[in-house]
Write a protein that holds these residues in place. Structure first.
Motif: not given
Length: 63
Positions: A4, A7-8, A11-12, A15-17, A25, A27, A29, A58
């Motif tokens: 988690k 993923i957070a 996202k910052e 990147w998107t789910l 999950h 991810m 981009k 990433t």
């Protein structure tokens, strides 16, 4: 660092789910043909080897 938190952090960085497949999950981009899987197993930390692999895929510095 658990899934988690990873993923957070992703996202910052924009990147998107894309989808969830079981406990992974995916991810994405900029329309990557294959997303980057991030395992989410509750509060259990991701191993250092997998953490480094996600960083490499990433380009996002984790932890």
């Amino acid at each position: 660092m658990n899934g988690k938190q990873i993923i957070a952090r992703l996202k910052e960085e924009g990147w998107t789910l894309a989808r969830i497949e079981g406990s992974h999950h995916i991810m994405e981009k900029d329309g990557m043909p294959r997303g980057v899987p991030v395992p989410v197993h509750g509060a259990k930390d991701v191993g250092i080897g997998l953490l480094k692999a996600i960083e490499k895929q990433t380009g996002v510095k984790l932890k």
